[in-house]
Design a protein around this motif. Sequence first.
Motif, PDB file in Angstrom:
ATOM      1  N   SER A   1      66.263  46.351   2.547  1.00  0.00           N
ATOM      2  CA  SER A   1      66.336  46.767   1.748  1.00  0.00           C
ATOM      3  C   SER A   1      65.291  47.647   2.612  1.00  0.00           C
ATOM      4  O   SER A   1      64.186  47.192   3.227  1.00  0.00           O
ATOM      5  N   ILE A   2      64.700  49.229   1.626  1.00  0.00           N
ATOM      6  CA  ILE A   2      63.974  49.894   2.692  1.00  0.00           C
ATOM      7  C   ILE A   2      63.124  49.173   2.173  1.00  0.00           C
ATOM      8  O   ILE A   2      61.069  49.631   2.835  1.00  0.00           O
ATOM      9  N   SER A   3      62.427  49.184   1.044  1.00  0.00           N
ATOM     10  CA  SER A   3      60.711  48.141   0.490  1.00  0.00           C
ATOM     11  C   SER A   3      60.404  47.175   1.349  1.00  0.00           C
ATOM     12  O   SER A   3      59.464  46.971   2.215  1.00  0.00           O
ATOM     13  N   THR A   4      61.472  46.497   2.091  1.00  0.00           N
ATOM     14  CA  THR A   4      61.454  45.646   3.078  1.00  0.00           C
ATOM     15  C   THR A   4      60.431  46.112   4.632  1.00  0.00           C
ATOM     16  O   THR A   4      59.957  45.514   4.533  1.00  0.00           O
ATOM     17  N   VAL A   5      61.154  47.296   3.994  1.00  0.00           N
ATOM     18  CA  VAL A   5      60.905  47.008   6.026  1.00  0.00           C
ATOM     19  C   VAL A   5      60.005  48.294   5.910  1.00  0.00           C
ATOM     20  O   VAL A   5      57.941  47.708   6.529  1.00  0.00           O
TER      21      VAL A   5
ATOM     22  N   ARG B   1      53.527  47.419   7.099  1.00  0.00           N
ATOM     23  CA  ARG B   1      52.067  47.531   5.942  1.00  0.00           C
ATOM     24  C   ARG B   1      51.918  45.753   6.706  1.00  0.00           C
ATOM     25  O   ARG B   1      50.347  45.852   5.632  1.00  0.00           O
ATOM     26  N   ASP B   2      52.299  44.557   6.691  1.00  0.00           N
ATOM     27  CA  ASP B   2      51.572  43.253   6.992  1.00  0.00           C
ATOM     28  C   ASP B   2      51.486  43.648   5.794  1.00  0.00           C
ATOM     29  O   ASP B   2      50.934  42.194   4.990  1.00  0.00           O
ATOM     30  N   SER B   3      52.699  42.930   4.475  1.00  0.00           N
ATOM     31  CA  SER B   3      52.586  42.517   3.168  1.00  0.00           C
ATOM     32  C   SER B   3      53.081  41.039   3.406  1.00  0.00           C
ATOM     33  O   SER B   3      53.753  40.647   3.850  1.00  0.00           O
ATOM     34  N   PRO B   4      52.060  40.278   2.304  1.00  0.00           N
ATOM     35  CA  PRO B   4      52.397  39.115   2.496  1.00  0.00           C
ATOM     36  C   PRO B   4      53.476  38.572   1.599  1.00  0.00           C
ATOM     37  O   PRO B   4      53.981  37.516   1.762  1.00  0.00           O
ATOM     38  N   GLU B   5      54.183  39.159   1.202  1.00  0.00           N
ATOM     39  CA  GLU B   5      55.488  39.342   0.547  1.00  0.00           C
ATOM     40  C   GLU B   5      56.449  38.353   0.980  1.00  0.00           C
ATOM     41  O   GLU B   5      57.777  38.217   0.727  1.00  0.00           O
ATOM     42  N   ILE B   6      56.457  38.667   2.314  1.00  0.00           N
ATOM     43  CA  ILE B   6      57.176  39.301   3.739  1.00  0.00           C
ATOM     44  C   ILE B   6      57.470  37.875   4.759  1.00  0.00           C
ATOM     45  O   ILE B   6      55.981  37.871   5.006  1.00  0.00           O
ATOM     46  N   SER B   7      58.615  37.487   4.761  1.00  0.00           N
ATOM     47  CA  SER B   7      58.441  35.928   5.830  1.00  0.00           C
ATOM     48  C   SER B   7      57.975  36.479   7.352  1.00  0.00           C
ATOM     49  O   SER B   7      58.400  38.063   7.566  1.00  0.00           O
ATOM     50  N   GLU B   8      57.409  35.658   7.512  1.00  0.00           N
ATOM     51  CA  GLU B   8      56.564  36.051   8.931  1.00  0.00           C
ATOM     52  C   GLU B   8      58.136  36.421  10.300  1.00  0.00           C
ATOM     53  O   GLU B   8      58.088  37.298  10.534  1.00  0.00           O
ATOM     54  N   ASP B   9      59.703  35.780   9.385  1.00  0.00           N
ATOM     55  CA  ASP B   9      59.855  36.038  10.273  1.00  0.00           C
ATOM     56  C   ASP B   9      61.040  37.154  10.457  1.00  0.00           C
ATOM     57  O   ASP B   9      60.553  38.052  11.007  1.00  0.00           O
ATOM     58  N   THR B  10      60.874  37.969   9.363  1.00  0.00           N
ATOM     59  CA  THR B  10      61.461  39.401   9.240  1.00  0.00           C
ATOM     60  C   THR B  10      60.669  40.207   9.728  1.00  0.00           C
ATOM     61  O   THR B  10      60.859  41.584   9.727  1.00  0.00           O
TER      62      THR B  10
ATOM     63  N   VAL C   1      62.844  58.488  13.616  1.00  0.00           N
ATOM     64  CA  VAL C   1      63.266  57.006  12.822  1.00  0.00           C
ATOM     65  C   VAL C   1      62.826  57.633  11.073  1.00  0.00           C
ATOM     66  O   VAL C   1      61.341  57.261  11.605  1.00  0.00           O
ATOM     67  N   THR C   2      63.686  56.862  10.299  1.00  0.00           N
ATOM     68  CA  THR C   2      63.217  56.636   9.234  1.00  0.00           C
ATOM     69  C   THR C   2      63.480  55.421   8.945  1.00  0.00           C
ATOM     70  O   THR C   2      63.625  54.497   8.944  1.00  0.00           O
ATOM     71  N   LEU C   3      62.494  55.726   7.272  1.00  0.00           N
ATOM     72  CA  LEU C   3      62.538  53.419   7.212  1.00  0.00           C
ATOM     73  C   LEU C   3      63.646  53.376   6.737  1.00  0.00           C
ATOM     74  O   LEU C   3      64.270  52.345   7.026  1.00  0.00           O
ATOM     75  N   LYS C   4      64.566  54.169   5.944  1.00  0.00           N
ATOM     76  CA  LYS C   4      65.860  53.817   5.912  1.00  0.00           C
ATOM     77  C   LYS C   4      67.047  53.460   6.873  1.00  0.00           C
ATOM     78  O   LYS C   4      67.650  52.987   6.822  1.00  0.00           O
ATOM     79  N   GLN C   5      66.740  54.272   7.922  1.00  0.00           N
ATOM     80  CA  GLN C   5      67.620  54.205   9.345  1.00  0.00           C
ATOM     81  C   GLN C   5      67.587  52.546   9.345  1.00  0.00           C
ATOM     82  O   GLN C   5      67.667  51.730   9.855  1.00  0.00           O
ATOM     83  N   ILE C   6      65.844  52.307  10.143  1.00  0.00           N
ATOM     84  CA  ILE C   6      65.815  51.066  10.141  1.00  0.00           C
ATOM     85  C   ILE C   6      66.205  50.244   9.351  1.00  0.00           C
ATOM     86  O   ILE C   6      66.770  48.942   9.578  1.00  0.00           O
ATOM     87  N   ALA C   7      66.211  49.937   7.539  1.00  0.00           N
ATOM     88  CA  ALA C   7      66.786  49.097   6.976  1.00  0.00           C
ATOM     89  C   ALA C   7      68.534  49.130   6.963  1.00  0.00           C
ATOM     90  O   ALA C   7      68.701  48.453   7.188  1.00  0.00           O
ATOM     91  N   LYS C   8      68.300  50.058   7.388  1.00  0.00           N
ATOM     92  CA  LYS C   8      70.555  50.159   7.713  1.00  0.00           C
ATOM     93  C   LYS C   8      70.630  49.192   8.741  1.00  0.00           C
ATOM     94  O   LYS C   8      71.639  48.561   8.305  1.00  0.00           O
ATOM     95  N   GLU C   9      70.635  50.147   9.672  1.00  0.00           N
ATOM     96  CA  GLU C   9      70.352  49.129  11.246  1.00  0.00           C
ATOM     97  C   GLU C   9      70.126  47.504  10.894  1.00  0.00           C
ATOM     98  O   GLU C   9      70.738  46.725  11.225  1.00  0.00           O
TER      99      GLU C   9
END
Lengths: 340, 340
Positions: free
Chosen positions: A17-21, A26-35, A5-13
């Motif tokens: 976006s791919i970036s978000t995945v 990578r536990d970026s602080p840019e992303i909400s706890e939720d997502t 499975v790739t990032l793209k597939q996860i993103a689609k499901e």
Amino acid sequence: MKRKVTLKQIAKELDVSISTVSKSLRDSPEISEDTRQKVQAFAKLYNYKPNNIALSLKNKKTKTICIIIPEIIHHFFATVISGVEHVANENGYNVLVCLSDESFDKEVINMEMLAGGSIDGFIMSLSKETQQKRDFHHITEVINQGMPVVMFDRVTNDILCDKVIIDDNLAAYNATRFFINKGYKKIALITTVDYVSVGKLRTDGYTKAMMDHDLKVDPNLILKIEDTDNFDAQIETLLRDQKPEAIFAVNEIFAVTAIKIAGKLGLQIPTDISIIGFTDGIISKYSTPSISTVSQNGVKMGEKAAKMLIERLENEEMEIEEHYKTEVIETELVERESTH
Amino acid sequence: MKRKVTLKQIAKELDVSISTVSKSLRDSPEISEDTRQKVQAFAKLYNYKPNNIALSLKNKKTKTICIIIPEIIHHFFATVISGVEHVANENGYNVLVCLSDESFDKEVINMEMLAGGSIDGFIMSLSKETQQKRDFHHITEVINQGMPVVMFDRVTNDILCDKVIIDDNLAAYNATRFFINKGYKKIALITTVDYVSVGKLRTDGYTKAMMDHDLKVDPNLILKIEDTDNFDAQIETLLRDQKPEAIFAVNEIFAVTAIKIAGKLGLQIPTDISIIGFTDGIISKYSTPSISTVSQNGVKMGEKAAKMLIERLENEEMEIEEHYKTEVIETELVERESTH
DNA sequence: ATACTATCCGAAAACGTTTTCGTGTTGAAA
DNA sequence: TTTCAACACGAAAACGTTTTCGGATAGTAT
């Protein structure tokens, strides 16, 4: 059978976006706890693993080093690989093993193939043929491309790079002197032809020790073996015609063969004749009698070589191009039953 | 020091598009003779080599296979690598070598790491610890992802995949029968603990041979060695207390150690005691006396394993998932000085 | 009401290839 | 003169990532 499975597939499901995945994983602080939780759970479920090839392409690093050796069935080289492998693994590197089979062409092909981005650096020991031809263009080429190379054991002065060796000359000198101190005068040498660098050095050490102690260097006592498959007769002739008191052999096989033949001729070891070999391999240890030998720590050599290579890789450009080092691994005379 | 040149750079220099460069280098008929020559000349001048990583990413093939073995310093495994390497090279594959050090964890880590797209398939022999735990989840996982695995020597029935083995049971049976036919009755066995699959099989073969010929299987004559570092005393006890007429050892080290100890106890070989070992390694050949042994052709096993893996890789999806084969490599009793 | 700041996310570039498809130019046939 | 094919080339997508930057939304302070 679920394919990777790739990032793209996860993103689609998950309809993000791919970036978000990527960021979520990578536990970026840019992303909400939720997502973040959502993505991570999904990734775990589908057993997501980042694609190493894609990472290599992006980072321009493969985290793989290649070791090129003449033959893997030589115990010494196997121990070197073992040392390389451990250090490499500790630092997150994988090890690609290439065998030159003592052939110049195979060495060249392997290097050219791998130089195309597949690996980050080389550790190598020259093939016999390469040493004979003295053609090192494939190695300089690789170095010029900015790929680090560490040579070990069978090295050459024609190439500037990091090296790991033992002091073959000194080790042979010491082994020979060991015999001289015992009072032996007729000390034979069983060695290889001169183009094998380590053979030459060991021969030189033997010669120097003899001369330093005012013993004449008798060419009849020096046997240079070319064909490593068929040399029993030569050794037998040496033993019978020259009747040496001691033998220094530059490798294990020569030493153990000398022992076999000595036994056949009815000579007692070490009463009638003493023997010292080279390379602390498995044969010397288990032979009957066990063989005194100059131990050449392959594991240590491999570890050192790997450390030097990885250091150069991690420090990259920051280092000045030159500053190449040559590390000398210590040898030691291991006394066993073939001497006293 | 010129860094690696890419298609893009060539394109820029020559003021053409990347596609044109790529096509020129691959001799596409779409490109005019003129530009083709120009590009090729330029590429040669700058020593252009396509980036393997980029190709791997595009083609989803790395042309690399990984062999995982417990220890490289065992001569048998080294010969297997040698066989794998040759076949792989002939088919344009590289060989990554991973050592599990007989550790389950290292085996798992290596596999998970490499399964991330770095390689096309695995060839492996199980670590002792893995055989003991009987935990093969890391292997099934890899197989489920669609990555082919070929197991050799130390295999398990719990995993469905291609396998290359010798008939350990039969080989041990034949070796034991060899002794029985000589008229020996007190035949000792030096073996490993049962969770090592090949040790178990060889023990079974010995037992069956004894029973088939109406000889009682005496537990006192069977020595199961757990700690492979320190077993001399156990063997000595066996030889002294039981006084066997013959010994069948399931590996080289056990065999050569038995020989050493027999010598120490003043026993003549093969007059007082005969010995057969297993694995046709370098020790058996060079030991004094040389050791009769069940030869297990590592090169052939490696070659066969590599062929099976590559075949599966090249034929890919077209094959039905199952249809796994188990190849049995023939063994042979090599008679040397330790028997008569 | 306006302005500003946090917070969260997506678009796009980049790594180096290959390959498909489209497009512009040329010459010849109609 | 128009039409069409052949020829030569370029644009762009794709492989799977990471990362920079910009944008949208919401909330808060002025």
